[in-house]
Design a protein around this motif. Structure first.
Motif, PDB file in Angstrom:
ATOM      1  N   ARG A  84      -1.388  12.270   9.816  1.00 39.91           N
ATOM      2  CA  ARG A  84      -1.341  13.195   8.690  1.00 39.91           C
ATOM      3  C   ARG A  84      -1.095  12.415   7.397  1.00 39.91           C
ATOM      4  N   VAL A  85      -1.924  12.669   6.397  1.00 37.87           N
ATOM      5  CA  VAL A  85      -1.772  12.038   5.082  1.00 37.87           C
ATOM      6  C   VAL A  85      -1.597  13.135   4.041  1.00 37.87           C
ATOM      7  N   ASP A  86      -0.506  13.087   3.305  1.00 37.58           N
ATOM      8  CA  ASP A  86      -0.237  14.070   2.260  1.00 37.58           C
ATOM      9  C   ASP A  86      -0.893  13.652   0.952  1.00 37.58           C
ATOM     10  N   VAL A  87      -1.365  14.647   0.213  1.00 43.82           N
ATOM     11  CA  VAL A  87      -1.911  14.435  -1.121  1.00 43.82           C
ATOM     12  C   VAL A  87      -1.079  15.278  -2.079  1.00 43.82           C
ATOM     13  N   ASP A  88      -0.333  14.614  -2.954  1.00 48.60           N
ATOM     14  CA  ASP A  88       0.531  15.311  -3.912  1.00 48.60           C
ATOM     15  C   ASP A  88      -0.146  15.381  -5.276  1.00 48.60           C
TER      16      ASP A  88
ATOM     17  N   GLY B 111       0.825  -1.203   0.000  1.00 48.93           N
ATOM     18  CA  GLY B 111       0.000   0.000   0.000  1.00 48.93           C
ATOM     19  C   GLY B 111       0.859   1.251   0.000  1.00 48.93           C
ATOM     20  N   SER B 112       0.326   2.336   0.558  1.00 49.88           N
ATOM     21  CA  SER B 112       1.050   3.599   0.576  1.00 49.88           C
ATOM     22  C   SER B 112       0.615   4.423   1.767  1.00 49.88           C
ATOM     23  N   ILE B 113       1.455   5.365   2.166  1.00 45.99           N
ATOM     24  CA  ILE B 113       1.119   6.225   3.304  1.00 45.99           C
ATOM     25  C   ILE B 113       0.741   7.634   2.844  1.00 45.99           C
TER      26      ILE B 113
END
Length: 263
Positions: free
Chosen positions: A97-101, A43-45
């Motif tokens: 905290r989840v970043d959205v790029d 998966g991913s963070i």
């Protein structure tokens, strides 16, 4: 990872009207397209979205940003291409905290947008990003949103063949062990096999992105002791020396076999 998946589902709902302009790229691609793989993907963070700049003309960039900020679940980060959300998993710990790029191709034509972007929001130019729009797959995603409600949404997701192009570029431009892991995971677990992936690249052998991706993989996986296999070993972080050797050898052989089939 659970928090990031919630953000992904949440984004699918909030940005439903922008579905034709967005493609999921980054670490969620193998997880979404290869769910039945014998070895589960990690998966991913965070969440990476590629933006089709040509379809976001006439103020739609600003509209997209406003749509996200108006939910009050998303905030602007220090970097102009990044938003973030704090996800409370209700596990007694602090919110995650989840970043959205937001990414775009450096070659994208954006002349119709005046101004091109909002003052504080500028998607990151990512080499190889144009591959995301070659042949994306429409995927239905079911899961919890940020606030915990279960929902079903759909997203365009970069195909595995195109994801490999983008990951090859990433391998050349940064130091992140998961890039090499993602490449080898796809080569090892793709449902259609490496023959099918290689055939896809072979059909596009004259395209700039494919030529560059092949050159990168040749360089980074030139031997068992090269950077690429080493990154895979670093990702798994095994303390067993024999296991490290096995991982490096497997990574090297996977990429070499794939390149041979492409040639």
């Amino acid at each position: 990872i659970e928090a990031a998946r919630r953000v992904l589902v949440d984004l699918g709902q909030v940005l439903g009207s922008f579905e034709d302009c967005l493609v999921v790229v980054g670490g969620w691609v193998p997880d979404l397209l290869m769910e039945k793989a014998e070895e589960a993907h990690v998966g991913s963070i965070d969440v990476d979205l590629a933006l089709d700049a040509e379809k976001l003309a006439d103020g739609r960039y600003a509209e997209l940003l406003k749509t996200l900020l108006n939910t009050r679940r998303y905030k602007q980060a220090e970097e102009p291409f990044k938003l973030y959300a704090d996800v409370d998993l209700e596990d007694g710990l602090l919110p995650v905290r989840v970043d959205v790029d937001f990414l775009k191709s450096p070659d994208a034509k954006t002349k119709k947008n005046k101004p091109t972007f909002t003052n504080n929001f500028r998607p990151l130019d990512a080499n190889g990003c144009s591959a995301a729009f070659e042949n994306p797959e429409l995927v239905v995603i079911t899961g919890k949103m940020i606030k915990g409600k279960t929902n079903q949404v759909q997203f365009l997701v970069a195909s595995i063949a195109d994801f490999l192009i983008m990951k090859s570029y990433a391998l050349a431009n940064r130091d992140k062990p998961k890039d090499a892991y993602d490449i080898c995971f796809c080569l090892d677990n793709y449902p259609g096999g490496r023959n099918k992936l290689a055939a896809n690249w072979k059909k596009r052998a004259g395209k700039k992105d494919v030529i560059k991706a092949i050159a990168i993989l040749k360089e980074k996986f030139a031997s068992v002791d090269s950077y690429g296999p080493g990154q895979v070993v670093e990702f798994y972080n095994s303390a067993n020396a024999e296991e490290q050797k096995r991982q490096a050898r497997r990574a090297f052989e996977l990429v070499q076999e794939f390149l041979k089939r492409v040639r």
